[in-house]
Design a protein around this motif. Sequence first.
Motif, mmCIF file in Angstrom:
data_model
loop_
_atom_site.group_PDB
_atom_site.id
_atom_site.type_symbol
_atom_site.label_atom_id
_atom_site.label_comp_id
_atom_site.label_asym_id
_atom_site.label_seq_id
_atom_site.Cartn_x
_atom_site.Cartn_y
_atom_site.Cartn_z
ATOM 1 N N ASN A 154 0.067 -7.388 1.013
ATOM 2 C CA ASN A 154 -1.348 -7.665 1.247
ATOM 3 C C ASN A 154 -1.966 -6.645 2.183
ATOM 4 N N VAL A 155 -1.280 -6.469 3.322
ATOM 5 C CA VAL A 155 -1.821 -5.576 4.347
ATOM 6 C C VAL A 155 -1.955 -4.162 3.809
ATOM 7 N N VAL A 156 -0.891 -3.712 3.139
ATOM 8 C CA VAL A 156 -0.917 -2.330 2.650
ATOM 9 C C VAL A 156 -2.009 -2.151 1.605
ATOM 10 N N ASP A 157 -2.100 -3.119 0.712
ATOM 11 C CA ASP A 157 -3.146 -3.039 -0.307
ATOM 12 C C ASP A 157 -4.517 -2.920 0.328
ATOM 13 N N GLN A 158 -4.768 -3.849 1.216
ATOM 14 C CA GLN A 158 -6.105 -3.885 1.803
ATOM 15 C C GLN A 158 -6.400 -2.612 2.590
ATOM 16 N N TYR A 159 -5.391 -2.186 3.348
ATOM 17 C CA TYR A 159 -5.651 -1.016 4.198
ATOM 18 C C TYR A 159 -5.875 0.245 3.357
ATOM 19 N N THR A 160 -5.039 0.414 2.350
ATOM 20 C CA THR A 160 -5.177 1.646 1.561
ATOM 21 C C THR A 160 -6.476 1.666 0.765
ATOM 22 N N VAL A 161 -6.888 0.492 0.320
ATOM 23 C CA VAL A 161 -8.170 0.447 -0.382
ATOM 24 C C VAL A 161 -9.303 0.738 0.594
ATOM 25 N N LEU A 162 -9.159 0.204 1.781
ATOM 26 C CA LEU A 162 -10.213 0.364 2.794
ATOM 27 C C LEU A 162 -10.413 1.830 3.151
ATOM 28 N N THR A 163 -9.312 2.529 3.387
ATOM 29 C CA THR A 163 -9.438 3.913 3.848
ATOM 30 C C THR A 163 -9.577 4.897 2.703
ATOM 31 N N GLY A 164 -9.409 4.427 1.467
ATOM 32 C CA GLY A 164 -9.531 5.335 0.339
ATOM 33 C C GLY A 164 -8.273 6.116 0.049
ATOM 34 N N ARG A 171 -5.684 4.949 -1.298
ATOM 35 C CA ARG A 171 -5.038 4.466 -2.515
ATOM 36 C C ARG A 171 -5.314 5.392 -3.696
ATOM 37 N N SER A 172 -6.566 5.740 -3.870
ATOM 38 C CA SER A 172 -6.891 6.609 -5.003
ATOM 39 C C SER A 172 -6.272 7.989 -4.810
ATOM 40 N N LYS A 173 -6.232 8.416 -3.525
ATOM 41 C CA LYS A 173 -5.649 9.726 -3.244
ATOM 42 C C LYS A 173 -4.175 9.750 -3.651
ATOM 43 N N ILE A 174 -3.461 8.708 -3.191
ATOM 44 C CA ILE A 174 -2.035 8.645 -3.507
ATOM 45 C C ILE A 174 -1.832 8.482 -5.006
ATOM 46 N N LYS A 175 -2.714 7.735 -5.600
ATOM 47 C CA LYS A 175 -2.563 7.502 -7.042
ATOM 48 C C LYS A 175 -2.746 8.797 -7.828
ATOM 49 N N VAL A 183 11.633 13.562 -7.896
ATOM 50 C CA VAL A 183 10.207 13.239 -7.856
ATOM 51 C C VAL A 183 9.980 11.965 -7.054
ATOM 52 N N LYS A 184 10.845 11.024 -7.245
ATOM 53 C CA LYS A 184 10.683 9.754 -6.538
ATOM 54 C C LYS A 184 10.787 9.960 -5.035
ATOM 55 N N MET A 185 11.795 10.697 -4.628
ATOM 56 C CA MET A 185 11.968 10.967 -3.194
ATOM 57 C C MET A 185 10.748 11.683 -2.626
ATOM 58 N N ASP A 186 10.325 12.681 -3.371
ATOM 59 C CA ASP A 186 9.183 13.474 -2.935
ATOM 60 C C ASP A 186 7.956 12.591 -2.746
ATOM 61 N N LEU A 187 7.722 11.741 -3.721
ATOM 62 C CA LEU A 187 6.531 10.890 -3.671
ATOM 63 C C LEU A 187 6.619 9.902 -2.527
ATOM 64 N N LEU A 188 7.808 9.311 -2.348
ATOM 65 C CA LEU A 188 7.968 8.341 -1.258
ATOM 66 C C LEU A 188 7.692 9.006 0.083
ATOM 67 N N MET A 189 8.214 10.213 0.220
ATOM 68 C CA MET A 189 8.014 10.926 1.482
ATOM 69 C C MET A 189 6.532 11.189 1.703
ATOM 70 N N LYS A 190 5.860 11.616 0.640
ATOM 71 C CA LYS A 190 4.437 11.939 0.786
ATOM 72 C C LYS A 190 3.647 10.691 1.154
ATOM 73 N N ILE A 191 3.954 9.583 0.501
ATOM 74 C CA ILE A 191 3.245 8.341 0.806
ATOM 75 C C ILE A 191 3.473 7.959 2.263
ATOM 76 N N ARG A 192 4.704 8.115 2.694
ATOM 77 C CA ARG A 192 5.018 7.732 4.073
ATOM 78 C C ARG A 192 4.242 8.590 5.065
ATOM 79 N N THR A 193 4.206 9.896 4.775
ATOM 80 C CA THR A 193 3.488 10.763 5.719
ATOM 81 C C THR A 193 2.004 10.445 5.726
ATOM 82 N N ILE A 194 1.475 10.122 4.561
ATOM 83 C CA ILE A 194 0.041 9.803 4.522
ATOM 84 C C ILE A 194 -0.233 8.548 5.342
ATOM 85 N N LEU A 195 0.614 7.539 5.152
ATOM 86 C CA LEU A 195 0.415 6.301 5.913
ATOM 87 C C LEU A 195 0.558 6.556 7.407
ATOM 88 N N ALA A 196 1.550 7.360 7.759
ATOM 89 C CA ALA A 196 1.818 7.587 9.177
ATOM 90 C C ALA A 196 0.711 8.405 9.822
#
Lengths: 94, 213
Positions: free
Chosen positions: A5-15, A17-21, A75-88
Amino acid sequence: MTVSNVVDQYTVLTGDRSKIKDLLCNRLIECGWRDEVRLLCRNILLEKGGNNSITVEQLITEVTPKARTLVPDAVKMDLLMKIRTILAENDADI
Amino acid sequence: MAANPNPLGSVPLASSAQMPPATQNPAFPTAAAIVNNFRELIKDPKTLDDAANYLYQTLLDDAVAGIFIETHHLRKTGNLSALDGVVEDNAESTYRICEMPNLDIFGISTAKKPMDCTCPNCDRLVAAARFAPHLEKCMGMGRISSRIASRRLATKEGTSASSSSSSTYLQSGGNTGGTDDEDDVDWSSDKRKKKSTQNSRNNGSKKNNGKTF
């Protein structure tokens, strides 16, 4: 409140989500995953093709697990890392 | 899990202003509450990993769903079979590349064909290689046809010398009763004609000019 819930809401809020997508989609297209999944769908449809019995829901339940395993590990590792850095880095920004 | 009530309850937000702050609905938290929740969440590296994994899974599922829907749409509209295409049986024979000697890839002889062009000026058939020089001569340009060019130049000079240049020019045309092209063909007659104009000019009377008209 759950993590999802939290992640969904936060990523949608800051925009983010679309970037990561976008990132994810581009990466998956680059590595050919999209074509593989498309081929998979086609094959399943051809197998059961004659009668128009199969629905989108059926197809999704059937192919989603396969599609997940089809993603290359690198690819999976790469993407996970990128998502993590974006969140952090968002945390650092605020 | 109940959401922790917004600690910064005074944050001015439209959603929080609409609903009473005392009854903060966990289903509709304010932006500040979301940010706070998120910050607490990613303080822990483990939950951060969880979050990243979750996000990855969700978005991957979205992508898969997108492909499904696309495929489904194609199938329902009948375009899926169009993507497969039709096997072309006769493609081999129709589009085969010819590898015979003296033939190009379409099977047409590579031997040089004599190319002839029709001259637009004199309607004669001229070899393509000779067409440009011929046209040059035929239309009276360049050095080779200097005869015609010089004659024209002389005519002009002779007429421009007189005061009534235009009238004499018209006069000459009237005398022969033909066009310039005809003049080109017969050189001697032109010479004579020029002389006659010269004579008329030498008489220098306007009367003479009027007569000829």
